[in-house]
Design a protein around this motif. Structure first.
Motif, PDB file in Angstrom:
ATOM      1  N   LEU A 181       0.828  -1.024  -0.086  1.00 18.99           N
ATOM      2  CA  LEU A 181       0.079  -0.203  -0.388  1.00 18.99           C
ATOM      3  C   LEU A 181       1.336   1.185   0.070  1.00 18.99           C
ATOM      4  O   LEU A 181       0.395   2.406  -0.708  1.00 18.99           O
ATOM      5  CB  LEU A 181      -0.935  -0.295   1.414  1.00 18.99           C
ATOM      6  N   LEU A 182       2.227   0.994   0.932  1.00 19.35           N
ATOM      7  CA  LEU A 182       3.076   1.933   0.524  1.00 19.35           C
ATOM      8  C   LEU A 182       3.740   2.261  -0.473  1.00 19.35           C
ATOM      9  O   LEU A 182       3.154   3.577  -0.849  1.00 19.35           O
ATOM     10  CB  LEU A 182       3.558   2.139   1.774  1.00 19.35           C
ATOM     11  N   GLU A 183       4.206   1.067  -1.311  1.00 17.73           N
ATOM     12  CA  GLU A 183       4.879   1.336  -2.188  1.00 17.73           C
ATOM     13  C   GLU A 183       3.743   1.688  -3.599  1.00 17.73           C
ATOM     14  O   GLU A 183       3.968   2.543  -4.587  1.00 17.73           O
ATOM     15  CB  GLU A 183       5.298   0.116  -3.332  1.00 17.73           C
ATOM     16  N   GLU A 184       2.085   1.510  -3.854  1.00 19.49           N
ATOM     17  CA  GLU A 184       1.313   1.619  -4.701  1.00 19.49           C
ATOM     18  C   GLU A 184       1.224   3.197  -4.133  1.00 19.49           C
ATOM     19  O   GLU A 184       0.930   3.594  -5.536  1.00 19.49           O
ATOM     20  CB  GLU A 184      -0.434   1.400  -4.348  1.00 19.49           C
ATOM     21  N   GLY A 185       1.624   4.034  -3.458  1.00 20.94           N
ATOM     22  CA  GLY A 185       1.256   5.566  -3.290  1.00 20.94           C
ATOM     23  C   GLY A 185      -0.818   5.833  -3.617  1.00 20.94           C
ATOM     24  O   GLY A 185      -1.653   5.444  -3.422  1.00 20.94           O
ATOM     25  N   ASN A 186      -0.782   7.357  -3.008  1.00 22.42           N
ATOM     26  CA  ASN A 186      -1.587   7.757  -3.203  1.00 22.42           C
ATOM     27  C   ASN A 186      -2.789   6.639  -1.943  1.00 22.42           C
ATOM     28  O   ASN A 186      -3.855   6.732  -1.779  1.00 22.42           O
ATOM     29  CB  ASN A 186      -2.410   7.397  -4.220  1.00 22.42           C
ATOM     30  N   THR A 187      -1.529   6.888  -0.715  1.00 20.35           N
ATOM     31  CA  THR A 187      -2.994   5.875  -0.172  1.00 20.35           C
ATOM     32  C   THR A 187      -2.062   7.049   1.567  1.00 20.35           C
ATOM     33  O   THR A 187      -1.314   7.432   1.783  1.00 20.35           O
ATOM     34  CB  THR A 187      -2.355   4.280  -0.149  1.00 20.35           C
ATOM     35  N   LEU A 188      -2.614   7.152   2.219  1.00 21.82           N
ATOM     36  CA  LEU A 188      -3.126   8.052   3.553  1.00 21.82           C
ATOM     37  C   LEU A 188      -3.362   7.054   5.035  1.00 21.82           C
ATOM     38  O   LEU A 188      -3.931   5.812   4.635  1.00 21.82           O
ATOM     39  CB  LEU A 188      -3.779   8.611   3.369  1.00 21.82           C
ATOM     40  N   TRP A 189      -2.472   7.339   5.917  1.00 18.70           N
ATOM     41  CA  TRP A 189      -2.847   6.248   7.168  1.00 18.70           C
ATOM     42  C   TRP A 189      -4.590   7.002   7.355  1.00 18.70           C
ATOM     43  O   TRP A 189      -4.563   8.197   7.532  1.00 18.70           O
ATOM     44  CB  TRP A 189      -1.862   6.685   8.114  1.00 18.70           C
ATOM     45  N   ASN A 190      -5.146   6.458   8.271  1.00 20.62           N
ATOM     46  CA  ASN A 190      -6.425   6.526   8.919  1.00 20.62           C
ATOM     47  C   ASN A 190      -6.005   6.901   9.570  1.00 20.62           C
ATOM     48  O   ASN A 190      -5.281   6.368  10.782  1.00 20.62           O
ATOM     49  CB  ASN A 190      -7.558   5.693   8.705  1.00 20.62           C
ATOM     50  N   SER A 191      -5.630   8.375  10.594  1.00 20.48           N
ATOM     51  CA  SER A 191      -5.427   8.646  11.629  1.00 20.48           C
ATOM     52  C   SER A 191      -6.628   8.574  13.122  1.00 20.48           C
ATOM     53  O   SER A 191      -6.126   8.922  13.544  1.00 20.48           O
ATOM     54  CB  SER A 191      -5.685  10.615  11.562  1.00 20.48           C
ATOM     55  N   GLY A 192      -7.984   7.903  13.093  1.00 18.64           N
ATOM     56  CA  GLY A 192      -8.675   7.474  13.754  1.00 18.64           C
ATOM     57  C   GLY A 192      -9.693   8.587  14.560  1.00 18.64           C
ATOM     58  O   GLY A 192     -10.109   8.309  15.125  1.00 18.64           O
ATOM     59  N   MET A 193      -9.354   9.842  13.592  1.00 13.61           N
ATOM     60  CA  MET A 193     -10.664  11.095  14.239  1.00 13.61           C
ATOM     61  C   MET A 193     -10.936  10.716  13.336  1.00 13.61           C
ATOM     62  O   MET A 193     -11.352  10.832  11.602  1.00 13.61           O
ATOM     63  CB  MET A 193     -10.103  12.222  13.844  1.00 13.61           C
ATOM     64  N   PHE A 194     -12.575  11.001  12.957  1.00 14.06           N
ATOM     65  CA  PHE A 194     -13.767  10.715  12.046  1.00 14.06           C
ATOM     66  C   PHE A 194     -14.472  12.394  12.165  1.00 14.06           C
ATOM     67  O   PHE A 194     -14.949  12.321  13.401  1.00 14.06           O
ATOM     68  CB  PHE A 194     -15.091   9.943  11.738  1.00 14.06           C
ATOM     69  N   LEU A 195     -15.389  12.857  11.388  1.00 19.02           N
ATOM     70  CA  LEU A 195     -16.508  13.638  10.878  1.00 19.02           C
ATOM     71  C   LEU A 195     -17.464  13.004  10.328  1.00 19.02           C
ATOM     72  O   LEU A 195     -17.397  12.528   9.010  1.00 19.02           O
ATOM     73  CB  LEU A 195     -15.965  15.381  10.774  1.00 19.02           C
ATOM     74  N   LEU A 196     -18.858  13.325  10.911  1.00 17.00           N
ATOM     75  CA  LEU A 196     -19.290  11.987  11.448  1.00 17.00           C
ATOM     76  C   LEU A 196     -21.087  12.542  11.633  1.00 17.00           C
ATOM     77  O   LEU A 196     -20.960  13.464  12.694  1.00 17.00           O
ATOM     78  CB  LEU A 196     -19.884  11.023  10.730  1.00 17.00           C
ATOM     79  N   GLN A 197     -21.939  12.681  10.177  1.00 12.82           N
ATOM     80  CA  GLN A 197     -23.583  13.567  10.664  1.00 12.82           C
ATOM     81  C   GLN A 197     -24.063  12.226  11.414  1.00 12.82           C
ATOM     82  O   GLN A 197     -24.077  10.737  10.794  1.00 12.82           O
ATOM     83  CB  GLN A 197     -24.081  13.453   9.730  1.00 12.82           C
ATOM     84  N   ALA A 198     -24.541  12.289  12.175  1.00 10.04           N
ATOM     85  CA  ALA A 198     -24.736  11.569  13.441  1.00 10.04           C
ATOM     86  C   ALA A 198     -25.818  10.241  12.719  1.00 10.04           C
ATOM     87  O   ALA A 198     -25.974   8.935  13.099  1.00 10.04           O
ATOM     88  CB  ALA A 198     -25.715  12.302  15.090  1.00 10.04           C
ATOM     89  N   SER A 199     -27.268  10.934  11.772  1.00  5.52           N
ATOM     90  CA  SER A 199     -27.854   9.536  11.282  1.00  5.52           C
ATOM     91  C   SER A 199     -27.295   9.505   9.606  1.00  5.52           C
ATOM     92  O   SER A 199     -27.337   8.210   9.809  1.00  5.52           O
ATOM     93  CB  SER A 199     -28.915  11.513  10.176  1.00  5.52           C
ATOM     94  N   THR A 200     -26.702  10.032   9.408  1.00  5.01           N
ATOM     95  CA  THR A 200     -25.395   8.780   8.561  1.00  5.01           C
ATOM     96  C   THR A 200     -24.967   7.872   8.525  1.00  5.01           C
ATOM     97  O   THR A 200     -24.703   6.473   8.759  1.00  5.01           O
ATOM     98  CB  THR A 200     -24.372   9.774   7.447  1.00  5.01           C
ATOM     99  N   TYR A 201     -23.844   7.722  10.468  1.00  7.79           N
ATOM    100  CA  TYR A 201     -23.312   6.748  11.266  1.00  7.79           C
ATOM    101  C   TYR A 201     -24.068   5.975  11.150  1.00  7.79           C
ATOM    102  O   TYR A 201     -24.300   4.615  11.281  1.00  7.79           O
ATOM    103  CB  TYR A 201     -22.595   7.360  12.437  1.00  7.79           C
ATOM    104  N   LEU A 202     -26.093   6.505  11.790  1.00  6.25           N
ATOM    105  CA  LEU A 202     -26.850   5.619  12.142  1.00  6.25           C
ATOM    106  C   LEU A 202     -27.118   4.623  11.102  1.00  6.25           C
ATOM    107  O   LEU A 202     -27.902   3.146  11.299  1.00  6.25           O
ATOM    108  CB  LEU A 202     -27.471   6.422  12.893  1.00  6.25           C
TER     109      LEU A 202
END
Ligand code: GDD
Ligand code: MG
Length: 347
Positions: A181-202
Motif C-alpha cells: 500500500l505504501l509503494e502504491e502511493g495515493n494511500t493515506l493512514w487513517n488518523s482514527g478521527m472522524f467527522l460524521l453526521q449522526a444520522s449518516t452513521y446510524l
C-alpha cells in the motif's frame, strides 16, 4: 454545529508499565503537564463546538471526571459497563446526540493522540465539515512514512471538495500488504478521527450492523443518571457485538471521504512513537526523570522513582516505575502488547 465525541475507553497496553488497567494511556501526562485526554479537550477550544460527550469505561469514571474538571470544560460523561470497542461507543454517542432532536456533525476524537499543529488540525476539521454535511463519513488522512501494521489505510479515489472519495479502506493490513500500500502511493493512514453526521452513521449501522444498532438503542433507552455520569443500560450494551468503527463500518461503506491532516499527528502507539514525538538531545536520547546516560545513543529513558543509569547502549527503551522495569530494544516496541498479555496470563 459540531458535537465532539471523545473516545476514552481504550487500554493502551503497549505503554506498559506506565499504562495500566486502572491508568490507561489517555490519562497519563506523557508529553506535558496535561494528560493526553486533557490535550484532546484543549484542542476543542479552537473550534465552535458543543460541550463534548466523553465515552469511557465505568472503572475510569473518576479519572475522566477529574481530568475534565481540571481542563475547565463541561461535558457529558457516558459510562460503558465494559469495552465493546469503538463502533458501539460512537453509536451510543450518536443516539444520545439525536435525542435532542438535532442531527449534529459528530467530531470523533481518540483521547490518546498528540497533535503538534493545532491550526492545521482546525483547518482540516473546517475542510471536513461540508463533506460530512453532504452525508460522507469523513476521515482525516496522514501521509504514511513506513509500513505500520497497526493503522488503517485509505486508498484515495476521485477528488471531492478539499479531499477525496475513499476508494477503499483497509484496516490493519499485514506487513506485506502495508508495504504494498505504501509503494502504491495515493494511500493515506487513517488518523482514527472522524467527522460524521449522526444520522449518516446510524443509517450505515442499520445497514451493516443491525444487531449492534439495536443493542445500542436499547442501552441508550435504558441509560440512567448516576451522580455526574450517564450509565448505559448494562445488559443491552454488553450484548452488542464488539467491533471497531474501522472494521464494522469504514471497510464496508460506500460514502467515505478523506481530507488531508498535516498537523504533526501521532497516536503515541508505542514507546518508539513516544520517543519520536520528543525533541532528542545530541545523541538522540530522550530522558524523563532522573536518568544518567553515558555513551548511550537513540534511547528513551523514563525514570519515575529511581535513578536510571545506562552505559554503552543504543536504541534502548528503559521505563522504571515503582513496581516494574521495562528494558527493551526500540525495534521491539510493538511487542510490549504481547508481553502484557503474557504477564496477565501468568497471573
Ligand atoms: N469509549 C471507548 N470504548 N473508547 C474506546 C474503546 C471502547 O470500547 N476501545 C478503544 N477506545 C478508544 C481508545 O482509547 C482510542 O482513543 C480510540 O478509541 C481508538 O482505539 P484504539 O484501540 O487505540 O485503536 P487503534 O489505534 O488500534 O486503531 C485506530 O486508530 C488508528 C490511528 O491511531 C483505527 O482507527 C486505525 O484505523 C487508525 O489508523
Ligand atoms: Mg490507538
Amino acid at each position: 454545529m459540531i458535537q465532539p465525541v471523545i473516545l476514552s475507553g481504550g487500554s493502551g497496553t503497549r505503554l506498559w508499565p506506565l499504562s495500566r488497567e486502572q491508568m490507561p494511556k489517555q490519562f497519563l501526562r506523557l508529553t506535558s503537564s496535561e494528560s493526553l485526554l486533557q490535550q484532546t479537550l484543549a484542542r476543542l477550544k479552537g473550534l465552535s463546538a458543543q460541550p463534548p460527550i466523553l465515552m469511557g469505561h465505568h472503572a475510569h469514571r473518576f479519572l475522566m471526571a477529574e481530568q475534565l474538571r481540571e481542563s475547565g470544560l463541561s461535558g457529558t460523561l457516558v459510562l460503558e459497563p465494559e469495552g465493546r470497542n469503538t463502533a458501539p461507543a460512537i453509536a451510543c454517542a450518536a443516539l444520545l446526540a439525536r435525542q435532542t432532536g438535532e442531527d449534529p456533525l459528530l467530531l470523533v476524537l481518540p483521547a490518546d493522540h498528540v497533535i503538534g499543529d493545532l491550526a492545521a488540525f482546525t483547518q482540516s476539521v473546517s475542510c471536513a465539515e461540508p463533506l460530512a454535511a453532504q452525508g460522507y463519513l469523513v476521515t482525516f488522512g496522514v501521509v504514511p512514512t513506513y509500513p505500520e501494521t497497526g493503522y488503517g489505510y485509505i486508498a484515495c479515489g476521485s477528488p471531492l471538495g478539499a479531499g477525496h472519495q475513499v476508494s477503499s479502506f483497509i484496516e490493519k493490513p499485514n506487513a506485506a500488504r502495508a508495504q504494498h500500500l505504501l509503494e502504491e502511493g495515493n494511500t493515506l493512514w487513517n488518523s482514527g478521527m472522524f467527522l460524521l453526521q449522526a444520522s449518516t452513521y446510524l443509517s450505515q449501522l442499520e445497514r451493516l450492523q443491525p444487531a449492534m444498532l439495536a443493542a445500542c438503542q436499547k442501552a441508550v433507552d435504558e441509560a440512567h443518571g448516576d451522580l455526574d455520569f450517564l450509565r448505559l443500560g448494562e445488559d443491552a450494551f454488553c450484548s452488542s457485538p464488539a467491533e471497531s468503527i474501522d472494521y464494522a463500518v469504514m471497510e464496508h461503506c460506500d460514502c467515505a471521504a478523506v481530507v488531508p491532516l498535516d498537523a504533526q499527528w501521532s497516536d503515541i502507539g508505542s514507546f518508539d512513537a513516544l520517543w519520536a514525538t520528543q525533541t532528542p538531545d545530541n545523541a538522540g536520547n530522550v530522558v524523563s526523570g532522573d536518568g544518567m546516560l553515558t555513551n548511550t545513543q537513540r534511547s528513551l529513558v523514563i525514570a519515575k522513582h529511581r535513578l536510571v543509569a545506562t552505559l554503552g547502549v543504543e536504541d534502548l527503551i528503559v521505563v522504571e516505575t515503582s513496581d516494574s522495569v521495562l528494558v527493551a530494544h526500540r525495534n521491539q516496541a510493538q511487542q510490549v502488547k504481547q508481553l502484557v498479555v503474557s504477564l496477565t496470563q501468568a497471573g
